[in-house]
Design an enzyme around this catalytic site. Sequence first.
Site, mmCIF file in Angstrom:
data_model
loop_
_atom_site.group_PDB
_atom_site.id
_atom_site.type_symbol
_atom_site.label_atom_id
_atom_site.label_comp_id
_atom_site.label_asym_id
_atom_site.label_seq_id
_atom_site.Cartn_x
_atom_site.Cartn_y
_atom_site.Cartn_z
ATOM 1 N N ASP A 251 48.558 20.841 20.740
ATOM 2 C CA ASP A 251 48.756 20.384 22.119
ATOM 3 C C ASP A 251 49.664 19.156 22.063
ATOM 4 O OD1 ASP A 251 48.452 19.965 24.860
ATOM 5 O OD2 ASP A 251 46.404 19.208 24.722
ATOM 6 N N CYS B 72 48.568 25.338 24.823
ATOM 7 C CA CYS B 72 48.222 25.489 26.246
ATOM 8 C C CYS B 72 49.420 25.266 27.151
ATOM 9 C CB CYS B 72 47.071 24.565 26.593
ATOM 10 S SG CYS B 72 47.469 22.806 26.480
ATOM 11 N N HIS C 48 38.967 21.008 29.023
ATOM 12 C CA HIS C 48 39.847 21.939 29.737
ATOM 13 C C HIS C 48 39.294 23.365 29.548
ATOM 14 C CE1 HIS C 48 43.220 23.329 31.850
ATOM 15 N NE2 HIS C 48 44.198 23.085 31.016
ATOM 16 N N ARG D 286 41.238 19.000 39.169
ATOM 17 C CA ARG D 286 41.873 18.411 37.980
ATOM 18 C C ARG D 286 41.866 16.901 38.200
ATOM 19 N NH1 ARG D 286 47.304 20.098 34.819
ATOM 20 N NH2 ARG D 286 45.748 21.570 34.057
ATOM 21 N N ARG E 274 45.586 32.805 31.952
ATOM 22 C CA ARG E 274 44.877 31.839 32.788
ATOM 23 C C ARG E 274 44.499 32.499 34.117
ATOM 24 N NH1 ARG E 274 45.579 26.294 32.330
ATOM 25 N NH2 ARG E 274 44.128 26.252 34.079
ATOM 26 N N GLN F 201 41.296 26.730 30.217
ATOM 27 C CA GLN F 201 42.332 27.012 29.221
ATOM 28 C C GLN F 201 41.728 27.695 27.995
ATOM 29 O OE1 GLN F 201 45.867 26.274 29.462
ATOM 30 N NE2 GLN F 201 45.722 27.802 27.841
#
Length: 311
Positions: A225, A265, A136, A109, A293, A139
Site C-alpha cells: 500500500d 488497494c 479498511h 470514510r 469492490r 477492501q
Amino acid sequence: MKPGPHLIRHFLQFKDFRAEEYAYLFERATIIKKRFKNYEKYTPLVDRTLAMVFEKASTRTRVSFEAGMYQLGGSVVNLTTADSQLGRAEPIEDSARVISRMVDIVMIRTFEQAKIEAFAAHSRVPVINGLTNEYHPCQIMADVFTYIEHRGSLQGKVVAWVGDGNNMANTWLQAADILGFTLHVSTPSGYEINPTVAGVSNAQCVKVFKNPLDACQGAHLVTTDVWTSMGFEAENEARKAAFADWCVDQEMMQAAQSDALFMHCLPAHRGEEVMAEVIDGPQSVVWDEAENRMHVQKALMEYLLIGRVGS
Ligand code: CP
Ligand code: NVA
C-alpha cells in the site's frame, strides 16, 4: 428508514463477521457479479437509500458504492466534510441520529475508528466502514474475494504484507485470524503492526520479518500500500526515507510462489511502494481487485438490509 425483519448489524471491522458469513457473502458476490456481467437486472434494494459520508478523498469507494447501490435499485446521498455540517463541528452522534432517520444504510470514510463507532452507536441503520485510520474492511473483503476467484481458498496459505503497519495491514491481520491463513509482515522500524491493537486474538497467524524479501518467501499473495496514508501527509518526507527498501520488486515476486498474485488497494505510486513491472506485470490482479469492490459491497449491502436470500 423502513424497519427490517432482522437486527441491525454494522460492518465496522473485518472481525465483525464470522468466516461462515464471509463464505456466504463471497457466494452472493459471485452471483451478483455474474448478473452484472450478463446485463441482468437485479434490484432488491428499490426504495432503499444509502448515505455516503466522506471525510477523506476517494475514487474507488465512491464509485463502487454509488454505482452498486443504483444497480441494486436504490438511491444514494453523498456528503463530505466540506459541504455538510460535519465540517462545522456538529457532533458525530447528532449527525448519526439525523442521517439514520432518513436513509436505510450509511457508509462512512473518516479518521479515527472511534468516530465511526460513535456514529454506529447512535444510528438506527447499518453502518459500513469505508476506511478509517485503523481499518479498511471493504477492501480486504474485495481482496480475499479476488484471490478466491483466481486461486481458490486462502485458508492455510501465506499472504505477505510489505510496507506500512497501517489500516490495510491491521485489516489483513484480522482476516488472517478469521479466515485461517498466515500473514507475513515486514515494515520499516517505527511503522510496525501491533496485533493486539489491531484486534487479533490468535498471534500464531502473524509472522514478522525485518527484511521484506524474507516476508515474500513462499507467499501465495504479495501485497502493499502507499507509504503515506491519508491524514499522515505531514510525515511524507520522513516516510519516503524510511520506506525506501520496502518497494515490491521482481526479486520479491520471484521469492514468492511461482503462481503468487500481487495486489494493491490503489491508488498506487509506481517506483515507491511497487515497481511498475510488478503492478503492470502478469502476476498483478489490481484491476480485478478494484472492480470487485463493487461486487462484494453489493453483496454486503444486500446482506445488511435484507439478510440472507436464496439464489
Ligand atoms: N482503495 C480505495 O479505497 O480507493 P479509494 O481511496 O479511491 O476509495
Ligand atoms: N492506506 C491508504 C489506503 C487508501 C485506500 C490510506 O488510508 O490512505
